[in-house]
Enzyme design. Structure first.
Site, PDB file in Angstrom:
ATOM      1  N   ASP A  61       0.852  -1.194   0.000  1.00  0.00           N
ATOM      2  CA  ASP A  61       0.000   0.000   0.000  1.00  0.00           C
ATOM      3  C   ASP A  61       0.888   1.244   0.000  1.00  0.00           C
ATOM      4  O   ASP A  61       1.942   1.242  -0.617  1.00  0.00           O
ATOM      5  CB  ASP A  61      -0.938  -0.036   1.216  1.00  0.00           C
ATOM      6  CG  ASP A  61      -2.283   0.602   0.923  1.00  0.00           C
ATOM      7  OD1 ASP A  61      -2.357   1.850   0.857  1.00  0.00           O
ATOM      8  OD2 ASP A  61      -3.273  -0.125   0.742  1.00  0.00           O
ATOM      9  N   HIS A 119      -3.582   6.086   3.684  1.00  0.00           N
ATOM     10  CA  HIS A 119      -4.317   4.897   3.272  1.00  0.00           C
ATOM     11  C   HIS A 119      -3.662   3.621   3.789  1.00  0.00           C
ATOM     12  O   HIS A 119      -4.334   2.728   4.337  1.00  0.00           O
ATOM     13  CB  HIS A 119      -4.409   4.885   1.747  1.00  0.00           C
ATOM     14  CG  HIS A 119      -5.322   3.842   1.177  1.00  0.00           C
ATOM     15  ND1 HIS A 119      -4.902   2.563   0.907  1.00  0.00           N
ATOM     16  CD2 HIS A 119      -6.626   3.889   0.812  1.00  0.00           C
ATOM     17  CE1 HIS A 119      -5.906   1.865   0.389  1.00  0.00           C
ATOM     18  NE2 HIS A 119      -6.971   2.655   0.319  1.00  0.00           N
ATOM     19  N   SER A 127     -11.222  -0.955  -0.158  1.00  0.00           N
ATOM     20  CA  SER A 127      -9.871  -0.973   0.438  1.00  0.00           C
ATOM     21  C   SER A 127      -9.930  -1.284   1.921  1.00  0.00           C
ATOM     22  O   SER A 127      -9.000  -1.870   2.482  1.00  0.00           O
ATOM     23  CB  SER A 127      -9.191   0.388   0.250  1.00  0.00           C
ATOM     24  OG  SER A 127      -8.729   0.553  -1.054  1.00  0.00           O
TER      25      SER A 127
END
Length: 765
Positions: free
Chosen positions: A158, A216, A546
């Protein structure tokens, strides 16, 4: 009069556009407030006050920090002699708890360093929140029997990680397993501990930092395996204990995404490193709008390489719903996860001048906002042109929004950025309205001003009221904090990508759903009405598939702890066959796009069920070698199959396997309404339950379909025993499937201890 008529006409045209053509613009109960002073006539109650961190806080002693917090108070003691300051926080939040009146809080708001304050509230002890929602308890049950995922390493590909966040503390953590070969590279900027056991970054061969400058990756990693953090919250909302699904699992971080973009070469380099490091699971919340052929998809390609090393791969379905056939990933050897809702809402009620109340959401709920004071409504899109409806930067410069509640529509820019535009223009608050294709899914975001995010349907009610009232249209927002018990739950998030798959021969995808709407997890930066980009470990709500994928990655870690000998396909089978296609009230799962029953290609097998997945009873396993025949059967060339499976293959020497005949834990068939052909499928089930266990079949046939079995009972008398059976599927001449393009059903094998569910999907041609 002429001006008003012209304005009314423009509003009406705008309303018609929004109502009819918006799809074209796509893209536990809360306990009551308790006055801890027993109804003190002076109005004193406990407030939690958020303040900016003082410079050099890391060098401040506890006494110095307390004095800093006391500097915000009118005095340090009450007339009774009791101290005002109750708690001085350093880690959980930046701020303090103190006894104050509402007037004293309003005075405090003008002080430098003040952020916001909210009244203290009494709540049930709870987690924040999805482990509890999925049936995991800190003190008993599945978490204990799986040792909270101890000894398992989850590789997360990620945007990196923010290692100093308390979610990545190694308190209570064991050492990583001896077989793990990873480490924190010298250039990563990350110092390993027993939680973060590896960190590397991949950017076109450069040696760069693995520190997360996006947020994220930090969020995703903490969902999968974040440690327990008490008193977690987002701007005071959803207070509870935060943790990942496998809080004792280890994390190895592979940063391959920068500024929201992930290059295929970097993804593959990260998977390569993860395999060399001998992780147990690779979690990838990476996607694109349309699926690639397997040879062009680094997730599919790299995951097959991982499969050869018995490494499970988990990825997201994509955020391109509600379109059909919008999945990002379709390879059968990768667990593909769609997004669902929980029963928690961060409630912000829009109250219109005519008394209508509309349920919305927002994480920023300032106590200083006077909900009893109705304010004028302004809809910039009705008078200010196309971009004004989205409240983009500069679009409000010539519109009077000062002191008003501004209505903005989703799209063009992020919702929080819209709030900044409204705030800069002098707006008092903001109402965000979904476009038609966003349906009933709303976000609880950390806005910079009072706001509420409404569904498309409720947005129409705001527009209708505005058209009727015009200049006299008024509204306010009533904040209700964190509310539980929302129904129907779980539901498919509107944005969650759906099948049917277009590249895998018709195999059912997504595999399962997991929570992916307003998920509270670790965050590197301050949120809400703060200066931007200030690094300060906190928590934040995010929505997306996600967020759903790492829930399943964590559950895979729990299964691997309990069953280290199980193959990736066995684990995939356990997760699919134990999932639930009914909501908390026993009804079929609803789609938030239509607010009606979701089709099977949106739901997959249903909501993931951790306790059932750890003890599934039966497994449908796929031999890795069978994928060679499957790929040849799909029409891939010798060279392409060779690249995918990692050895030289000549398809003319391989028996092709149709996608329907893979030993998948799901069934997917294409039928013609006018064809009486009988399609026969074969499945083999392995006993992993009790030594002796008998199962009987229960069929819920898809509408318009007849399903028959070669055997209606399966009898097992030893662990590992396999039994095969055939499923015959045909059109039911006496029952109509209606006009739907899809039908769904299920085959259940039921024993005294287990229910093993095989979802059935029919595509009508």
């Amino acid at each position: 009069m002429g001006h008003r008529c012209a304005l009314l006409f423009r509003c009406y045209v705008f309303f018609l556009f929004f109502h009819g053509f918006a799809l074209l613009v796509s893209e536990g109960q809360l306990l009551p407030i308790v006055d801890d002073q027993g109804g003190n006539p002076n109005g004193l109650q406990t407030y939690i006050v958020h303040v900016e961190k003082p410079e050099g806080i890391e060098f401040l002693s506890s006494e110095d920090l307390q004095r800093w917090h006391e500097s915000f108070l009118p005095n340090t003691t009450l007339d009774s002699g009791e101290p005002r300051l109750l708690y001085s926080y350093r880690e959980a939040i930046s701020g303090f708890a103190a006894r104050l009146t509402a007037a004293e809080v309003r005075t405090m708001e003008a002080m430098d360093g003040f952020v916001y304050a909210r009244p203290d509230k009494v709540r049930r002890i709870q987690t924040t929140y999805t482990p509890e929602f999925l049936g995991l308890s800190q003190w008993n049950g599945t978490w204990r029997t799986t040792s909270w995922g101890e000894g398992i390493v989850i590789g997360v590909i990620d945007t990196g990680i923010f290692p100093s966040h308390p979610s990545f503390s190694d308190d209570g953590m064991a050492r990583p397993p001896k077989k793990f070969k990873g480490s924190c590279s010298s250039k990563s900027g990350v110092k390993c501990n027993h939680k973060i056991v590896g960190a590397r970054a991949f950017q076109k061969g450069k040696k760069v930092s693995a520190i997360d400058d996006d947020g994220h990756g930090t969020h995703v990693a903490s969902i999968a395996a974040g440690n327990f953090v008490f008193d977690a919250e987002v701007l005071g909302m959803a207070l509870g204990t935060a943790s990942g699904m496998a809080p004792r699992a280890h994390l190895s971080i592979y940063k391959a995404c920068f500024r929201g973009l992930c290059h295929d070469c970097d993804i593959l380099a990260a998977i390569e490193r993860a395999i060399k490091d001998k992780v147990n699971i690779i979690s990838m919340s990476i996607g694109k709008e349309t699926p690639d052929n397997f040879t062009d998809d680094p997730v599919a390609q790299g995951s097959f390489a991982a499969l050869r090393h018995q490494i499970s791969a988990v990825t997201c379905a994509g955020n391109y719903g509600p379109k059909n056939s919008s999945l990002s990933h379709e390879a059968p050897w990768v667990l593909t996860v769609g997004a669902s809702t929980t029963d928690r809402r961060i409630s912000a009620i829009v109250k219109l001048g005519d008394g209508t109340e509309l349920a919305g959401e927002s994480a920023y709920q300032p106590s200083s906002f006077n909900s009893s004071d109705l304010k004028p409504i302004v809809i910039p899109g009705a008078t200010g042109g196309f971009l004004a409806r989205y409240c983009v930067n500069g679009s409000l410069d010539f519109i009077d929004v000062s002191g008003k509640i501004v209505v903005c529509f989703t799209g063009e820019i992020e919702n929080i950025e819209k709030g900044k535009v409204v705030y800069k223009a002098g707006g008092a608050a903001m109402i965000i309205i979904n476009r038609k294709n966003e349906g009933y899914t709303t976000d609880a975001e950390a806005h910079v001003l009072p706001a509420s995010h409404l569904t498309y349907e409720d947005g129409l009610k705001v527009l209708e009221y505005y058209l009727a009232a015009m200049d006299s249209a008024m509204a306010t927002i009533v904040f209700e904090d964190t509310v539980f018990g929302q129904r129907p739950t779980p539901a498919v998030a509107c944005f969650s990508s759906r099948g049917p798959a277009v590249t895998n021969g018709g195999i059912l995808k997504p595999d399962v759903l997991a929570p992916g709407v307003n998920i509270l997890a670790a965050w590197p930066f301050k949120v809400g009405p703060y200066p931007t980009n200030i690094v300060d470990p906190t928590f934040n709500f995010l929505s997306g598939t996600s967020m759903a994928a790492p829930h399943v990655s964590g559950i895979v870690a729990l299964i691997k702890t309990k069953h280290p000998e199980w193959s990736p396909s066995a684990i995939q089978s356990a997760i699919i066959t134990s999932a639930k296609n009914l909501d908390l009230d026993g009804n079929y799962i609803v789609d938030e796009y239509t607010n009606t029953t979701a089709v099977i290609f949106a739901v997959g097998a249903g909501q993931v069920n951790p306790s059932g997945a750890v003890d599934p009873g039966l497994l449908y396993e796929i031999n890795t070698n069978d994928y060679t025949g499957y790929l040849c059967g799909l029409g891939y060339s010798n060279k392409e199959v060779t690249v995918l499976v990692g050895r030289k293959v000549k398809c003319s020497n391989v028996r092709p396997i149709h996608a329907q005949q893979l030993n998948c834990p799901s069934l997917a068939v294409r039928l013609s309404r006018n064809n009486r052909e009988v399609i026969t499928l074969k499945r083999t089930a392995k006993n992993v339950g009790d030594v002796a266990e008998d199962y009987r079949a229960q069929i819920t046939a898809p509408p318009g379909v007849t399903v028959e079995l070669s055997a209606y009972e399966l009898r097992f008398w030893r662990p590992g025993q396999e039994e095969s059976f055939q499923i015959r599927v045909s059109v039911n001449s006496t029952e109509s499937a209606g006009n739907s393009s899809f039908s769904g059903g299920k085959l259940e094998w039921i024993s005294d201890k287990h229910v093993v569910t095989c979802p059935m999907a029919i595509s009508w041609t």
